[in-house]
Motif scaffolding. Structure first.
Motif, PDB file in Angstrom:
ATOM      1  N   GLY A  71      -4.113  46.177  80.370  1.00  0.00           N
ATOM      2  CA  GLY A  71      -5.174  45.517  81.158  1.00  0.00           C
ATOM      3  C   GLY A  71      -6.488  44.386  80.584  1.00  0.00           C
ATOM      4  O   GLY A  71      -6.431  42.969  81.071  1.00  0.00           O
ATOM      5  N   GLN A  73      -5.249  42.172  78.183  1.00  0.00           N
ATOM      6  CA  GLN A  73      -4.873  41.551  78.477  1.00  0.00           C
ATOM      7  C   GLN A  73      -4.711  40.409  79.923  1.00  0.00           C
ATOM      8  O   GLN A  73      -4.226  39.117  79.085  1.00  0.00           O
ATOM      9  CB  GLN A  73      -3.356  40.870  78.034  1.00  0.00           C
ATOM     10  N   ASN A  74      -4.698  41.318  80.707  1.00  0.00           N
ATOM     11  CA  ASN A  74      -4.456  40.483  81.796  1.00  0.00           C
ATOM     12  C   ASN A  74      -5.743  39.801  82.135  1.00  0.00           C
ATOM     13  O   ASN A  74      -6.118  38.624  82.987  1.00  0.00           O
ATOM     14  CB  ASN A  74      -4.081  41.887  83.238  1.00  0.00           C
ATOM     15  N   ARG A  75      -7.217  40.841  82.149  1.00  0.00           N
ATOM     16  CA  ARG A  75      -8.643  39.709  82.231  1.00  0.00           C
ATOM     17  C   ARG A  75      -8.191  38.671  81.103  1.00  0.00           C
ATOM     18  O   ARG A  75      -9.062  37.563  81.658  1.00  0.00           O
ATOM     19  CB  ARG A  75      -9.436  40.863  81.485  1.00  0.00           C
ATOM     20  N   LEU A  77      -5.734  36.657  80.098  1.00  0.00           N
ATOM     21  CA  LEU A  77      -5.442  35.607  80.577  1.00  0.00           C
ATOM     22  C   LEU A  77      -5.870  35.135  82.075  1.00  0.00           C
ATOM     23  O   LEU A  77      -5.810  33.871  82.462  1.00  0.00           O
ATOM     24  CB  LEU A  77      -3.477  35.810  81.564  1.00  0.00           C
ATOM     25  N   ALA A  78      -6.558  35.857  82.759  1.00  0.00           N
ATOM     26  CA  ALA A  78      -6.864  35.629  83.961  1.00  0.00           C
ATOM     27  C   ALA A  78      -8.431  34.019  83.754  1.00  0.00           C
ATOM     28  O   ALA A  78      -8.865  33.199  84.765  1.00  0.00           O
ATOM     29  CB  ALA A  78      -7.639  36.366  84.898  1.00  0.00           C
ATOM     30  N   ALA A  92       3.195  40.025  75.637  1.00  0.00           N
ATOM     31  CA  ALA A  92       2.905  40.369  76.664  1.00  0.00           C
ATOM     32  C   ALA A  92       3.217  42.478  75.967  1.00  0.00           C
ATOM     33  O   ALA A  92       4.020  42.407  75.218  1.00  0.00           O
ATOM     34  CB  ALA A  92       3.710  40.625  77.655  1.00  0.00           C
ATOM     35  N   ALA A  97       3.565  44.697  83.573  1.00  0.00           N
ATOM     36  CA  ALA A  97       1.920  44.798  83.665  1.00  0.00           C
ATOM     37  C   ALA A  97       1.390  43.399  84.160  1.00  0.00           C
ATOM     38  O   ALA A  97       0.722  42.682  84.609  1.00  0.00           O
ATOM     39  CB  ALA A  97       0.952  45.271  83.663  1.00  0.00           C
ATOM     40  N   ILE A  98       2.133  42.514  83.023  1.00  0.00           N
ATOM     41  CA  ILE A  98       1.608  41.103  83.030  1.00  0.00           C
ATOM     42  C   ILE A  98       2.349  40.195  84.148  1.00  0.00           C
ATOM     43  O   ILE A  98       1.525  38.943  84.108  1.00  0.00           O
ATOM     44  CB  ILE A  98       2.396  40.457  81.615  1.00  0.00           C
ATOM     45  N   THR A 100       1.913  39.958  87.450  1.00  0.00           N
ATOM     46  CA  THR A 100       1.242  39.668  88.410  1.00  0.00           C
ATOM     47  C   THR A 100      -0.047  38.389  87.580  1.00  0.00           C
ATOM     48  O   THR A 100      -0.184  36.983  88.293  1.00  0.00           O
ATOM     49  CB  THR A 100      -0.068  40.711  88.674  1.00  0.00           C
ATOM     50  N   GLY A 101      -0.236  38.150  86.456  1.00  0.00           N
ATOM     51  CA  GLY A 101      -1.142  37.624  85.869  1.00  0.00           C
ATOM     52  C   GLY A 101      -0.332  36.312  85.894  1.00  0.00           C
ATOM     53  O   GLY A 101      -0.522  35.141  86.053  1.00  0.00           O
ATOM     54  N   LYS A 104      -0.139  34.300  89.015  1.00  0.00           N
ATOM     55  CA  LYS A 104      -1.597  33.262  89.654  1.00  0.00           C
ATOM     56  C   LYS A 104      -1.416  32.512  88.546  1.00  0.00           C
ATOM     57  O   LYS A 104      -1.934  31.271  89.265  1.00  0.00           O
ATOM     58  CB  LYS A 104      -2.428  34.006  89.086  1.00  0.00           C
TER      59      LYS A 104
END
Length: 351
Positions: A71, A73-75, A77-78, A92, A97-98, A100-101, A104
């Motif tokens: 989670g 890591q996704n933040r 990346l965003a 990753a 899980a990555i 979707t990021g 984007k």
């Protein structure tokens, strides 16, 4: 996950793109954890240095480490998407899980190169080691050390199920071990944590009996440390052969001392420097396949024929320490041969 080697072909993004950037390049680097010392000690500083050398000192590497939190890591990346980095190198925590990021980033026009672990989603390229070959090197070394005794029981300590590399290591190792030894217990180790490997090993010892364990397949060095700790806590003085991977300094010293049988040496400078070259070339609009940086092909659960570069690996044992990690400048003999290991180093001729 399937992995296929193929000759260089024409990618969707191709070699026809026109240059879009000069030296003012920002590379976003997302690494997965700090439990394995390689990321902080080798990968990040090597990539940072190489990007600087390729951009006349004007390129920048923005670095974040997720510390095994998908989670987070996704933040991260965003945030890098919001900050408009030019290209992303992503190792990753969780390859699924990555995704979707990654999507984007693609929508924002930011290329994503999967680093060390093959991420899902529309990645532009992949750079790693030949992971099945890693497992093959480990499995072959263990089977040979045990002389292929089919009745000899071993424990398999595999990596985290969230890491696609772990499945490839396991596949490669099983190809060498199946039919040659008896796999008495097999574990998938949550988060690759040495403490979890130690707990699993304690359970295996309780179930099988310490004296009945002829060897241990450990997918990496950190877990090997936990496994050896468990064996010693159980009173084992004549340790069975334990494999590893990553050539961490602690593991090299355990190999010198005879506590750990082998590791797999992965030339991090080759992987990290090539990743930096790929990232800079991709931002400048040069087709990375055209630049001969991605001669291989891999496939993930979401994408086929991803341009890739797979770096070869080698076995690290007492007899190859000097020709691998010392020769390549990963460690000096002085770093390895501290007071505790000086006599063992001398007996091996390591100076």
């Amino acid at each position: 996950m399937t992995l296929t080697l193929a000759a260089c072909g024409t990618g969707d993004d191709g070699a026809e793109a026109s240059p879009t950037k000069g030296d003012d390049i920002t590379v976003g680097l997302l690494l997965p954890e700090k439990a394995n010392s390689r990321y902080e000690k080798f990968d990040y500083p090597i990539i940072k240095k190489k990007v600087a050398s390729l951009t006349n000192g004007k390129g920048e590497v923005v670095y974040a480490n997720a510390e095994q939190d998908a989670g987070e890591q996704n933040r991260q990346l965003a945030q890098m998407i919001d900050d408009k980095v030019d290209v992303l190198l992503v190792d990753a925590v969780d390859s699924h899980a990555i995704a979707t990021g990654v999507e984007k980033a693609k929508a924002a026009g930011i290329p994503v190169i999967a680093y060390d672990r093959l991420a899902e989603g529309p990645i532009d390229a992949y750079i790693s080691f030949d992971n099945e070959a890693v497992g093959q090197v480990q499995g072959r070394a263990l089977a040979d050390q045990l002389d292929g005794g089919k009745s000899q029981k071993i424990v398999m300590m595999n990596g985290a199920v969230t890491d696609p590399n772990a499945a490839q290591f396991k596949t490669g190792a099983l190809g060498e071990l199946t039919g040659k030894v008896t796999i008495a217990k097999s574990y998938d180790t949550k988060d690759w944590k040495p403490a979890n490997a130690r707990a699993n090993m304690m359970a295996a010892i309780s179930s099988i009996g310490a004296d009945n364990i002829a060897g241990v397949y450990s997918a990496n060095d950190g877990m090997a440390g936990g496994i050896i700790s468990a064996l010693k806590a159980a009173g084992v003085t004549n340790l069975p052969p334990v494999t590893g991977q990553d050539a961490e300094l602690d593991a090299v010293q355990r190999i010198v001392a005879g506590d750990q049988f082998m590791s797999v040496y992965k030339p991090y400078p080759d992987e990290a420097e090539t990743a930096a070259e790929m990232a800079v070339a991709r931002v400048r609009g040069y087709g990375i396949e055209f630049d001969s940086l991605t001669p291989d092909k891999v496939s993930s659960p979401t994408d086929k024929n991803i341009p890739a570069h797979l770096v070869q690996v080698s076995s690290l044992t007492q007899s190859t320490i000097e020709s691998t990690v010392i020769r390549d400048g990963i460690y000096s003999a002085q770093e390895i041969c501290t007071a505790k290991y000086k006599a063992a180093c001398e007996s091996l001729g390591i100076k």
